[in-house]
Design a protein around this motif. Structure first.
Motif, PDB file in Angstrom:
ATOM      1  N   LEU A 279       0.858  -1.182   0.000  1.00  0.00           N
ATOM      2  CA  LEU A 279       0.000   0.000   0.000  1.00  0.00           C
ATOM      3  C   LEU A 279       0.891   1.228   0.000  1.00  0.00           C
ATOM      4  O   LEU A 279       1.804   1.329   0.823  1.00  0.00           O
ATOM      5  CB  LEU A 279      -0.881   0.049   1.255  1.00  0.00           C
ATOM      6  CG  LEU A 279      -1.963  -1.001   1.449  1.00  0.00           C
ATOM      7  CD1 LEU A 279      -2.753  -0.675   2.709  1.00  0.00           C
ATOM      8  CD2 LEU A 279      -2.877  -1.057   0.253  1.00  0.00           C
ATOM      9  N   LEU A 280       0.629   2.144  -0.905  1.00  0.00           N
ATOM     10  CA  LEU A 280       1.321   3.431  -0.917  1.00  0.00           C
ATOM     11  C   LEU A 280       0.351   4.452  -0.335  1.00  0.00           C
ATOM     12  O   LEU A 280      -0.756   4.636  -0.854  1.00  0.00           O
ATOM     13  CB  LEU A 280       1.706   3.810  -2.346  1.00  0.00           C
ATOM     14  CG  LEU A 280       2.488   2.733  -3.118  1.00  0.00           C
ATOM     15  CD1 LEU A 280       2.814   3.217  -4.524  1.00  0.00           C
ATOM     16  CD2 LEU A 280       3.758   2.349  -2.377  1.00  0.00           C
ATOM     17  N   LEU A 281       0.770   5.090   0.749  1.00  0.00           N
ATOM     18  CA  LEU A 281      -0.142   5.935   1.514  1.00  0.00           C
ATOM     19  C   LEU A 281       0.174   7.414   1.343  1.00  0.00           C
ATOM     20  O   LEU A 281       1.318   7.800   1.105  1.00  0.00           O
ATOM     21  CB  LEU A 281      -0.072   5.559   2.994  1.00  0.00           C
ATOM     22  CG  LEU A 281      -0.387   4.094   3.323  1.00  0.00           C
ATOM     23  CD1 LEU A 281      -0.196   3.834   4.816  1.00  0.00           C
ATOM     24  CD2 LEU A 281      -1.797   3.727   2.891  1.00  0.00           C
ATOM     25  N   GLY A 297      -1.992   4.367  -3.836  1.00  0.00           N
ATOM     26  CA  GLY A 297      -1.787   3.352  -4.866  1.00  0.00           C
ATOM     27  C   GLY A 297      -1.561   1.994  -4.226  1.00  0.00           C
ATOM     28  O   GLY A 297      -1.315   1.896  -3.019  1.00  0.00           O
ATOM     29  N   VAL A 298      -1.656   0.948  -5.024  1.00  0.00           N
ATOM     30  CA  VAL A 298      -1.495  -0.420  -4.537  1.00  0.00           C
ATOM     31  C   VAL A 298      -0.668  -1.216  -5.532  1.00  0.00           C
ATOM     32  O   VAL A 298      -0.854  -1.089  -6.754  1.00  0.00           O
ATOM     33  CB  VAL A 298      -2.869  -1.118  -4.359  1.00  0.00           C
ATOM     34  CG1 VAL A 298      -2.690  -2.600  -4.023  1.00  0.00           C
ATOM     35  CG2 VAL A 298      -3.687  -0.428  -3.274  1.00  0.00           C
ATOM     36  N   VAL A 299       0.261  -2.007  -5.026  1.00  0.00           N
ATOM     37  CA  VAL A 299       0.947  -3.011  -5.831  1.00  0.00           C
ATOM     38  C   VAL A 299       0.420  -4.374  -5.380  1.00  0.00           C
ATOM     39  O   VAL A 299       0.571  -4.739  -4.208  1.00  0.00           O
ATOM     40  CB  VAL A 299       2.472  -2.944  -5.660  1.00  0.00           C
ATOM     41  CG1 VAL A 299       3.147  -4.046  -6.468  1.00  0.00           C
ATOM     42  CG2 VAL A 299       2.999  -1.580  -6.081  1.00  0.00           C
ATOM     43  N   ALA A 300      -0.226  -5.091  -6.277  1.00  0.00           N
ATOM     44  CA  ALA A 300      -0.808  -6.398  -5.947  1.00  0.00           C
ATOM     45  C   ALA A 300      -0.478  -7.383  -7.059  1.00  0.00           C
ATOM     46  O   ALA A 300      -0.710  -7.099  -8.244  1.00  0.00           O
ATOM     47  CB  ALA A 300      -2.317  -6.288  -5.777  1.00  0.00           C
ATOM     48  N   ASP A 301       0.093  -8.516  -6.684  1.00  0.00           N
ATOM     49  CA  ASP A 301       0.461  -9.552  -7.659  1.00  0.00           C
ATOM     50  C   ASP A 301       1.329  -8.987  -8.781  1.00  0.00           C
ATOM     51  O   ASP A 301       1.184  -9.357  -9.951  1.00  0.00           O
ATOM     52  CB  ASP A 301      -0.793 -10.211  -8.245  1.00  0.00           C
ATOM     53  CG  ASP A 301      -1.581 -10.982  -7.201  1.00  0.00           C
ATOM     54  OD1 ASP A 301      -0.954 -11.498  -6.260  1.00  0.00           O
ATOM     55  OD2 ASP A 301      -2.806 -11.061  -7.332  1.00  0.00           O
TER      56      ASP A 301
END
Length: 324
Positions: A279-281, A297-301
């Motif tokens: 999670l980018l906060l 933003g989110v980095v997922a998989d």
């Protein structure tokens, strides 16, 4: 994955495996082992003799035992049997009362009775035992608050979460659950239950101070105004209310699970070669744990989702929820 949980013959859960005898318990463990489960989960209504058979068979099969401390079993007995986790603080309340034997025998327990018979020395003893055995706790504090204070929940005012709740939940399930749970608690005033919720936080604070390890979990969606996703953020806030620093609260959902699964070489740190969703906060959660919800933003998989992409996903989720 545990596969179906093991519960008593009259379990309220249709998916549970009904256990009536020690032989039932051993057969269930062997069957689940053959199906490739990672651990065995027990529920509250597992009979006493069957529980010990399940624990013994799980040990023989190389599977850990996790879940509820069954109503017919003492917390110290669950520790001795090798149970690796306690969910919802079950067993600790009872162990902190001189009436523990009565509760194991089937006497009715309630927040008021547990508070009235609370014995600090007994509480200290079970905390010391849990710390020595390194028994993990998943207290589901946000769920507990909603359970005991369900008649005080103004879930219709939850403007942030409500759009993501299935329409049938909002119009049928939650109102019915709120009324049903409230009826089951009308024997004790709200003020008594509020005191018990504060008592739960105090227990968590003492367990944490003693070195007992914790995991974040919420039991979502089993509750009123308890939603997958947002409830985890709310759980972290409850940990801080229980005396955790924001960093320690974050670790219950990041570093501690890596340690629990014995995967610290792969998970739990942001380093090259590690497995991670991120999670980018927009603000520092160490300053205010509520900042975990200010997601940029989110980095997922391995994929990056920008704020506009997340907004689009959330819009789709709201459409899905409206049709459920």
């Amino acid at each position: 994955m545990s596969g179906p949980m093991l519960d008593g013959a009259k379990s309220p859960y249709q998916a549970a495996i009904a256990i009536a005898t020690p032989a039932d318990g051993r057969r269930a463990v062997a069957m689940l082992k053959a199906r490739g489960v990672d651990f065995i989960k027990v529920q509250s209504f597992v009979p006493r003799a069957a529980y010990f058979a399940i624990a013994d068979e799980a040990k023989k099969q190389g599977l850990s035992l996790e879940g509820h401390v069954p109503d017919a079993v003492r917390a110290t007995e669950a520790v001795a049997a090798g149970q690796r986790t306690f969910e919802h603080l079950i067993g600790i309340f009872e162990a902190s009362s001189p009436d523990e034997d009565k509760y194991v025998s089937g006497s009715i327990k309630s927040p008021g009775r547990l508070l009235a018979t609370y014995a600090p020395a007994r509480e200290a003893a079970i905390i010391k035992r849990l710390a020595a055995a390194h028994v993990w706790q998943c207290p589901t504090l946000y769920w507990e608050r909603g359970q005991w204070l369900v008649d005080a929940l103004d879930w219709r005012a939850d403007s942030a979460g409500l759009p993501y709740a299935g329409r049938s939940w909002v119009t049928q399930r939650w109102p019915k659950s709120q009324q049903g749970i409230a009826r089951s608690m009308d024997y004790e005033p709200l003020a008594v239950r509020e005191k018990f919720v504060a008592h739960e936080l105090a227990i968590v604070r003492k367990l944490h101070a003693a070195g007992v390890p914790f995991l974040a979990g919420t039991d979502a969606p089993a509750g009123v105004d308890l939603l997958p996703g947002v409830s985890l953020h709310q759980e972290l806030q409850r940990f801080v209310a229980a005396g955790f620093t924001p960093l320690q609260a974050l670790q219950t959902a990041t570093l501690n699970p890596a340690r629990f699964y014995k995967r610290s070489r792969d998970l739990g740190a942001v380093l090259p070669g590690r497995l991670a969703d991120l999670l980018l906060l927009q603000a520092n959660p160490l300053a205010n744990i509520a900042n975990t919800r200010r997601i940029a933003g989110v980095v997922a998989d391995g994929r990056y989702f920008s704020r506009p992409a997340l907004d689009s996903l959330q819009a789709s989720l709201r459409q899905v929820a409206a049709g459920l």
